[in-house]
Design a protein around this motif. Structure first.
Motif, PDB file in Angstrom:
ATOM      1  N   ASP A 284      25.104 -24.286  79.433  1.00  0.00           N
ATOM      2  CA  ASP A 284      25.938 -25.430  79.078  1.00  0.00           C
ATOM      3  C   ASP A 284      25.532 -26.697  79.812  1.00  0.00           C
ATOM      4  O   ASP A 284      25.972 -27.792  79.447  1.00  0.00           O
ATOM      5  CB  ASP A 284      27.406 -25.122  79.372  1.00  0.00           C
ATOM      6  N   THR A 285      24.709 -26.574  80.850  1.00  0.00           N
ATOM      7  CA  THR A 285      24.298 -27.754  81.608  1.00  0.00           C
ATOM      8  C   THR A 285      22.880 -28.223  81.244  1.00  0.00           C
ATOM      9  O   THR A 285      22.469 -29.303  81.669  1.00  0.00           O
ATOM     10  CB  THR A 285      24.349 -27.480  83.118  1.00  0.00           C
ATOM     11  N   GLU A 286      22.166 -27.440  80.475  1.00  0.00           N
ATOM     12  CA  GLU A 286      20.800 -27.814  80.080  1.00  0.00           C
ATOM     13  C   GLU A 286      20.822 -29.057  79.195  1.00  0.00           C
ATOM     14  O   GLU A 286      21.671 -29.210  78.318  1.00  0.00           O
ATOM     15  CB  GLU A 286      20.141 -26.655  79.332  1.00  0.00           C
ATOM     16  N   ILE A 287      19.885 -29.975  79.431  1.00  0.00           N
ATOM     17  CA  ILE A 287      19.698 -31.132  78.564  1.00  0.00           C
ATOM     18  C   ILE A 287      18.620 -30.764  77.546  1.00  0.00           C
ATOM     19  O   ILE A 287      17.510 -30.362  77.926  1.00  0.00           O
ATOM     20  CB  ILE A 287      19.262 -32.368  79.368  1.00  0.00           C
ATOM     21  N   THR A 288      18.952 -30.866  76.268  1.00  0.00           N
ATOM     22  CA  THR A 288      17.999 -30.515  75.214  1.00  0.00           C
ATOM     23  C   THR A 288      17.625 -31.759  74.420  1.00  0.00           C
ATOM     24  O   THR A 288      18.420 -32.682  74.265  1.00  0.00           O
ATOM     25  CB  THR A 288      18.580 -29.458  74.267  1.00  0.00           C
ATOM     26  N   LEU A 289      16.391 -31.757  73.901  1.00  0.00           N
ATOM     27  CA  LEU A 289      15.879 -32.880  73.106  1.00  0.00           C
ATOM     28  C   LEU A 289      15.165 -32.327  71.887  1.00  0.00           C
ATOM     29  O   LEU A 289      14.337 -31.418  72.017  1.00  0.00           O
ATOM     30  CB  LEU A 289      14.932 -33.721  73.967  1.00  0.00           C
ATOM     31  N   PHE A 290      15.480 -32.859  70.726  1.00  0.00           N
ATOM     32  CA  PHE A 290      14.832 -32.439  69.475  1.00  0.00           C
ATOM     33  C   PHE A 290      14.152 -33.644  68.852  1.00  0.00           C
ATOM     34  O   PHE A 290      14.789 -34.645  68.542  1.00  0.00           O
ATOM     35  CB  PHE A 290      15.862 -31.860  68.503  1.00  0.00           C
ATOM     36  N   LYS A 291      12.835 -33.552  68.677  1.00  0.00           N
ATOM     37  CA  LYS A 291      12.070 -34.639  68.068  1.00  0.00           C
ATOM     38  C   LYS A 291      11.579 -34.204  66.693  1.00  0.00           C
ATOM     39  O   LYS A 291      10.866 -33.219  66.577  1.00  0.00           O
ATOM     40  CB  LYS A 291      10.861 -35.015  68.948  1.00  0.00           C
ATOM     41  N   ALA A 292      11.987 -34.941  65.668  1.00  0.00           N
ATOM     42  CA  ALA A 292      11.616 -34.603  64.291  1.00  0.00           C
ATOM     43  C   ALA A 292      10.767 -35.709  63.683  1.00  0.00           C
ATOM     44  O   ALA A 292      10.980 -36.892  63.946  1.00  0.00           O
ATOM     45  CB  ALA A 292      12.875 -34.397  63.451  1.00  0.00           C
ATOM     46  N   VAL A 293       9.800 -35.300  62.879  1.00  0.00           N
ATOM     47  CA  VAL A 293       9.013 -36.265  62.109  1.00  0.00           C
ATOM     48  C   VAL A 293       9.077 -35.976  60.613  1.00  0.00           C
ATOM     49  O   VAL A 293       8.555 -36.729  59.803  1.00  0.00           O
ATOM     50  CB  VAL A 293       7.533 -36.299  62.573  1.00  0.00           C
TER      51      VAL A 293
END
Length: 318
Positions: A284-293
């Motif tokens: 619950d503390t993890e920072i996630t990033l999703f990059k889409a093209v």
């Protein structure tokens, strides 16, 4: 060949069903060659660009999206981009339908981000920050509400009038939305930040990302475009939609160039998530990033869903 206009295409692609169609297509897989890019001469004006984006599943369906980009169209009171989608029978090559390509693109783009958030955002995410107010940005609240219990939608846009207009539309649809004039304050408040802009300079800073937030970057689909700074990639666990993202997204290319990020650190693709090859968020503390093209696989999934739904409607009595 059936022609499905903008309104019909939109009605046939509700987000709950569209997310399922995208997930199934990522699991099954399909053939997606590199897109064709052609310059179209325009004597006396700015040259145009024609993009051809095919995809197919052997023995099933074949699709082709054509995108025409004429940046000088403002002088003619026309949008700078138009797109159409043609769906074919994959066995015989028979044309089945022509669909509104702009609707296909915008809805599958929003749906893909929400699909990724099913694995990458916290299950209790309730506050969504939408950065941007254009076609895709206007769809993000509905898309995310199909996967998370979103209660509040904050909207920031470079031009305040655009943000206010989107807030008004969301409120009219019964959504608790409000304009966020201070981007930093809104980012620090949000559980999910979704950026859908054409920005060429970073908007979101890594120092704003609080533990547990999910950052979704939609707009940077070319090397000169950026929506996040290098620090976002230092702090976050990074996921991408396809292997093409590290090759053409400024959001990834610039942190790589500065040494802030190594492409080898990419945790997984959306295909990996759909196939259960990566569990997604680990805490619950993890920072996630999703990059889409974006990928033509998503276009084919959306067009197939819309056409099949139209066929089912035609078969219903009355």
């Amino acid at each position: 060949m059936q022609i499905l206009d903008q309104a019909q295409t939109e009605r046939l692609l509700p987000f709950d069903r569209l997310l399922g169609a995208l997930e199934a297509m990522f699991v099954e897989g399909c053939n997606v060659p590199l897109r064709h890019n052609h310059r179209i001469g325009n004597p006396g004006g700015e040259d145009g660009t024609l993009l051809l984006m095919p995809a197919w599943q052997e023995g099933k369906r074949l699709g082709l999206k054509t995108v025409s980009i004429f940046s000088g169209n403002g002088a003619h009171a026309l949008p700078g981009l138009h797109s159409t989608y043609t769906l074919f029978d994959g066995v015989t090559g028979r044309p089945l339908a022509a669909l509104d390509g702009d609707v296909i693109t915008s809805r599958r783009t929003a749906a893909a981000s929400a699909l990724a958030a099913r694995w990458l955002s916290r299950r209790d995410a309730r506050t969504l920050l939408v950065v941007g107010s254009g076609r895709v940005a206007s769809l993000l609240a509905d898309a995310y509400r199909s996967v998370r219990p979103i209660e509040t939608v904050l909207v920031w846009n470079l031009h305040e009038a655009g943000a206010q207009a989107l807030v008004a539309r969301l409120q009219a649809a019964g959504i608790d939305a409000r304009h966020a004039p201070d981007l930093e304050a809104a980012a620090r408040e949000a559980d999910i930040i979704s950026c859908a802009t054409l920005s060429t300079a970073p908007l979101i800073k890594g120092e704003w990302l609080r533990p547990g937030v999910h950052l979704d970057l939609i707009g940077s689909f070319a090397p000169a475009m950026r929506e996040s700074d290098d620090e976002c990639f230092r702090w976050a666990t990074v996921f991408v939609d396809t292997d093409e993202a590290p090759m053409k997204a400024g959001d990834i290319l610039e942190p790589v160039k500065s040494g802030a990020f190594d492409p080898q650190q990419i945790a997984a693709t959306l295909e990996d998530l759909c196939r259960g090859q990566h569990a997604g968020r680990s805490s619950d503390t993890e920072i996630t990033l999703f990059k889409a093209v974006g990928t033509a696989l998503e276009d084919l999934a959306a067009a197939t869903l819309a056409y099949d739904a139209w066929q089912q409607q035609q078969q219903q009595p009355g």
